[in-house]
Design a protein around this motif. Structure first.
Motif, PDB file in Angstrom:
ATOM      1  N   VAL A 241       0.669  -1.253   0.041  1.00  0.00           N
ATOM      2  CA  VAL A 241      -0.015  -0.135  -0.123  1.00  0.00           C
ATOM      3  C   VAL A 241       0.818   1.312  -0.002  1.00  0.00           C
ATOM      4  N   THR A 242       2.118   0.977  -0.091  1.00  0.00           N
ATOM      5  CA  THR A 242       3.014   2.292  -0.088  1.00  0.00           C
ATOM      6  C   THR A 242       3.901   2.339  -1.238  1.00  0.00           C
ATOM      7  N   ALA A 243       4.834   3.366  -1.272  1.00  0.00           N
ATOM      8  CA  ALA A 243       5.742   3.310  -2.424  1.00  0.00           C
ATOM      9  C   ALA A 243       6.948   2.760  -2.209  1.00  0.00           C
ATOM     10  N   GLU A 244       7.090   2.151  -0.971  1.00  0.00           N
ATOM     11  CA  GLU A 244       8.358   1.508  -0.319  1.00  0.00           C
ATOM     12  C   GLU A 244       8.525   0.190  -1.185  1.00  0.00           C
ATOM     13  N   LYS A 245      10.215   0.065  -1.444  1.00  0.00           N
ATOM     14  CA  LYS A 245      10.438  -1.058  -1.876  1.00  0.00           C
ATOM     15  C   LYS A 245      11.159  -1.804  -0.431  1.00  0.00           C
ATOM     16  N   ILE A 246      10.376  -2.883  -0.219  1.00  0.00           N
ATOM     17  CA  ILE A 246      10.739  -3.671   1.051  1.00  0.00           C
ATOM     18  C   ILE A 246      11.839  -4.793   0.490  1.00  0.00           C
ATOM     19  N   LYS A 247      12.954  -4.999   0.967  1.00  0.00           N
ATOM     20  CA  LYS A 247      13.920  -6.092   0.742  1.00  0.00           C
ATOM     21  C   LYS A 247      13.503  -7.537   1.315  1.00  0.00           C
ATOM     22  N   HIS A 248      13.624  -8.201   0.330  1.00  0.00           N
ATOM     23  CA  HIS A 248      13.275  -9.721   0.672  1.00  0.00           C
ATOM     24  C   HIS A 248      11.642  -9.880   0.823  1.00  0.00           C
ATOM     25  N   SER A 249      10.919  -9.177   0.765  1.00  0.00           N
ATOM     26  CA  SER A 249       9.665  -9.223   0.655  1.00  0.00           C
ATOM     27  C   SER A 249       8.958 -10.080  -0.485  1.00  0.00           C
ATOM     28  N   ILE A 250       8.021 -10.841  -0.009  1.00  0.00           N
ATOM     29  CA  ILE A 250       7.170 -11.805  -0.975  1.00  0.00           C
ATOM     30  C   ILE A 250       6.471 -10.584  -1.777  1.00  0.00           C
ATOM     31  N   ASP A 251       6.565 -11.066  -3.212  1.00  0.00           N
ATOM     32  CA  ASP A 251       5.754 -10.448  -4.404  1.00  0.00           C
ATOM     33  C   ASP A 251       4.186 -10.839  -4.159  1.00  0.00           C
ATOM     34  N   GLN A 252       3.474  -9.837  -3.821  1.00  0.00           N
ATOM     35  CA  GLN A 252       1.871 -10.007  -3.662  1.00  0.00           C
ATOM     36  C   GLN A 252       1.252  -9.859  -4.981  1.00  0.00           C
ATOM     37  N   ASN A 253       0.234 -10.516  -5.114  1.00  0.00           N
ATOM     38  CA  ASN A 253      -0.748 -10.267  -6.159  1.00  0.00           C
ATOM     39  C   ASN A 253      -1.965  -9.561  -5.603  1.00  0.00           C
ATOM     40  N   THR A 254      -1.933  -8.263  -5.723  1.00  0.00           N
ATOM     41  CA  THR A 254      -3.124  -7.298  -4.777  1.00  0.00           C
ATOM     42  C   THR A 254      -4.371  -7.346  -5.660  1.00  0.00           C
ATOM     43  N   ASP A 255      -4.453  -8.309  -6.584  1.00  0.00           N
ATOM     44  CA  ASP A 255      -5.781  -8.274  -7.237  1.00  0.00           C
ATOM     45  C   ASP A 255      -6.564  -9.374  -6.610  1.00  0.00           C
ATOM     46  N   LEU A 256      -5.813 -10.177  -5.969  1.00  0.00           N
ATOM     47  CA  LEU A 256      -6.720 -11.334  -5.269  1.00  0.00           C
ATOM     48  C   LEU A 256      -7.337 -10.442  -3.958  1.00  0.00           C
ATOM     49  N   LEU A 257      -6.408  -9.485  -3.278  1.00  0.00           N
ATOM     50  CA  LEU A 257      -7.310  -8.882  -2.209  1.00  0.00           C
ATOM     51  C   LEU A 257      -8.437  -7.794  -2.773  1.00  0.00           C
ATOM     52  N   VAL A 258      -7.983  -7.144  -3.721  1.00  0.00           N
ATOM     53  CA  VAL A 258      -9.126  -6.369  -4.399  1.00  0.00           C
ATOM     54  C   VAL A 258     -10.628  -7.263  -4.376  1.00  0.00           C
ATOM     55  N   ASP A 259     -10.138  -8.334  -5.245  1.00  0.00           N
ATOM     56  CA  ASP A 259     -11.527  -9.159  -5.623  1.00  0.00           C
ATOM     57  C   ASP A 259     -12.082  -9.677  -4.218  1.00  0.00           C
ATOM     58  N   TYR A 260     -11.181 -10.160  -3.109  1.00  0.00           N
ATOM     59  CA  TYR A 260     -11.864 -10.506  -1.661  1.00  0.00           C
ATOM     60  C   TYR A 260     -12.583  -9.387  -1.247  1.00  0.00           C
ATOM     61  N   ILE A 261     -12.027  -8.023  -1.049  1.00  0.00           N
ATOM     62  CA  ILE A 261     -12.879  -7.166  -0.383  1.00  0.00           C
ATOM     63  C   ILE A 261     -14.020  -6.786  -0.954  1.00  0.00           C
ATOM     64  N   LYS A 262     -14.492  -7.160  -2.215  1.00  0.00           N
ATOM     65  CA  LYS A 262     -15.501  -6.815  -2.864  1.00  0.00           C
ATOM     66  C   LYS A 262     -16.622  -7.661  -2.337  1.00  0.00           C
ATOM     67  N   ASN A 263     -16.120  -8.872  -2.077  1.00  0.00           N
ATOM     68  CA  ASN A 263     -17.116  -9.881  -1.877  1.00  0.00           C
ATOM     69  C   ASN A 263     -16.479 -10.673  -0.540  1.00  0.00           C
ATOM     70  N   PRO A 264     -16.219 -10.025   0.587  1.00  0.00           N
ATOM     71  CA  PRO A 264     -15.783 -10.794   1.742  1.00  0.00           C
ATOM     72  C   PRO A 264     -16.646 -11.949   2.135  1.00  0.00           C
ATOM     73  N   ALA A 265     -15.867 -12.802   2.756  1.00  0.00           N
ATOM     74  CA  ALA A 265     -16.599 -14.064   3.599  1.00  0.00           C
ATOM     75  C   ALA A 265     -17.540 -13.316   4.623  1.00  0.00           C
ATOM     76  N   PRO A 266     -18.759 -13.836   4.778  1.00  0.00           N
ATOM     77  CA  PRO A 266     -19.680 -13.025   5.685  1.00  0.00           C
ATOM     78  C   PRO A 266     -19.289 -13.305   6.993  1.00  0.00           C
ATOM     79  N   THR A 267     -18.701 -14.384   7.255  1.00  0.00           N
ATOM     80  CA  THR A 267     -18.484 -14.767   8.682  1.00  0.00           C
ATOM     81  C   THR A 267     -17.189 -14.560   9.225  1.00  0.00           C
ATOM     82  N   THR A 268     -16.413 -13.835   8.269  1.00  0.00           N
ATOM     83  CA  THR A 268     -14.881 -13.514   8.882  1.00  0.00           C
ATOM     84  C   THR A 268     -14.682 -11.787   8.863  1.00  0.00           C
ATOM     85  N   VAL A 269     -14.064 -11.584   9.903  1.00  0.00           N
ATOM     86  CA  VAL A 269     -13.502 -10.033  10.314  1.00  0.00           C
ATOM     87  C   VAL A 269     -12.291  -9.858   9.786  1.00  0.00           C
ATOM     88  N   LEU A 270     -12.066  -9.289   8.395  1.00  0.00           N
ATOM     89  CA  LEU A 270     -10.638  -8.939   8.122  1.00  0.00           C
ATOM     90  C   LEU A 270     -10.115  -7.590   8.563  1.00  0.00           C
TER      91      LEU A 270
END
Length: 337
Positions: A86-115
């Motif tokens: 969510v930042t413009a920072e480059k974190i060394k050794h961080s895992i590359d994340q597919n943020t589209d997965l999170l975008v899709d999830y928050i549009k249709n979250p699990a009704p019994t989960t609080v994220l």
């Protein structure tokens, strides 16, 4: 929403599925985490609470946990921490994340989960798609620093609840010494209350003696002595810095910043702006503005400008190795004090 509204909503069981917590006030962040954990009993938490460090764990794994049905309970609670994407920072050794997965999830979250996503960074990259979606879809919770007025009011209320009072000047000094940090101020209240155990009144003397000076505060005092032409006191402070192994390069950088603030506040004050307006425009604590205006009141702008130009030149000299940095800073003090 602010912490108070979140607390009220959760107490009334008005719980959303996705929260986006921003800000760096650690006291608020700890309180927010505590409030969410109270949604689960200790038995439920063993089976239904998970926390993920997104610098090391993939979003696929985190979302996989979020979409799982809760075991022997009504809901699942998932904390997502260090979402560096969510930042413009480059974190060394961080895992590359597919943020589209999170975008899709928050549009249709699990009704019994609080994220709950904790983005406790100084600055977010508002251009990123994931941030735009989180701001739009998730319930946003502000855990940022309080403005100086609200911070002072909150600290006063905290003390009052414990049966203590604090002088206004002492309160302003406490806020300044802790750099407007509610968390740091809370850390200092314990010894202040112990000091005032009998009188129940915390005064300036207590704050001066018990709350440690930051390096910025000590450099501020050095500048005070220079501006007052107290060369012996200025030299004594400087040599104390050297004994503490504080690099003249760091001293130069802090002094440059403080002189810049002196000039800015003086210019804006001359234009008729009040302390509160100046503080808001420069995005600094009002007490710092007050001290800067007191410092510069009897100083001519030409002298301040000359001093600022010399400190900028000194900064270049010490960083480029043009002479002994300790001697160069000493000569600067001698010239202006």
């Amino acid at each position: 929403m602010k912490l108070a509204e979140l607390k009220k909503n959760l107490k009334n069981n008005q719980v959303d599925n996705v929260y986006f917590v921003t800000g760096q006030e650690t006291a608020f962040i700890s309180e927010i985490q505590k409030l969410f954990k109270q949604l689960l009993t200790s038995e439920e938490a063993e089976m239904n609470f998970s926390s993920f460090d997104l610098e090391d764990v993939s979003l696929e794994d985190m979302i996989g946990e979020a979409i799982s049905a809760p075991f022997f309970g009504e809901r699942r609670l998932v904390f997502a921490e260090h979402p560096y994407f969510v930042t413009a920072e480059k974190i060394k050794h961080s895992i590359d994340q597919n943020t589209d997965l999170l975008v899709d999830y928050i549009k249709n979250p699990a009704p019994t989960t609080v994220l709950v996503i904790f983005a406790t960074y100084e600055k977010l990259d508002s251009r990123k798609k994931i941030n735009k979606q989180l701001k739009k879809v998730a319930t946003n919770v502000d855990a940022g620093k309080l403005d100086s007025h609200l911070l002072a009011k909150t600290l006063g209320q905290d003390l009052s609840q414990d049966g203590f009072q604090i002088d206004q000047q002492a309160l302003e000094l406490l806020v300044t010494k802790t750099k407007g940090s509610y968390s740091e101020a809370l850390n200092q209240l314990g010894k202040l209350k112990l000091y005032a155990m009998n009188s129940k009144i915390i005064d300036v003397k207590a704050v001066n003696e018990l709350v440690p000076q930051s390096l910025d505060d000590n450099v501020f005092e050095l500048m005070n002595q220079i501006l007052r032409k107290n060369v012996l006191q200025a030299e004594d402070l400087y040599h104390q810095f050297l004994l503490q192994k504080i690099d003249p390069i760091l001293l130069t950088a802090i002094l440059t910043s403080q002189l810049r603030l002196l000039i800015q506040t003086k210019i804006l004050s001359n234009k008729g702006l009040g302390e509160a307006t100046i503080a808001k425009q420069l995005k600094v604590h009002p007490y710092r503005v007050k001290l800067s205006l007191q410092q510069s009141r009897n100083l001519k702008m030409d002298n301040l400008s000359k001093m600022f130009q010399d400190i900028v030149d000194l900064d270049y000299q010490v960083k480029s190795g043009q002479g002994d940095k300790e001697l160069l800073f000493d000569l600067f003090i001698a010239k202006f004090a």
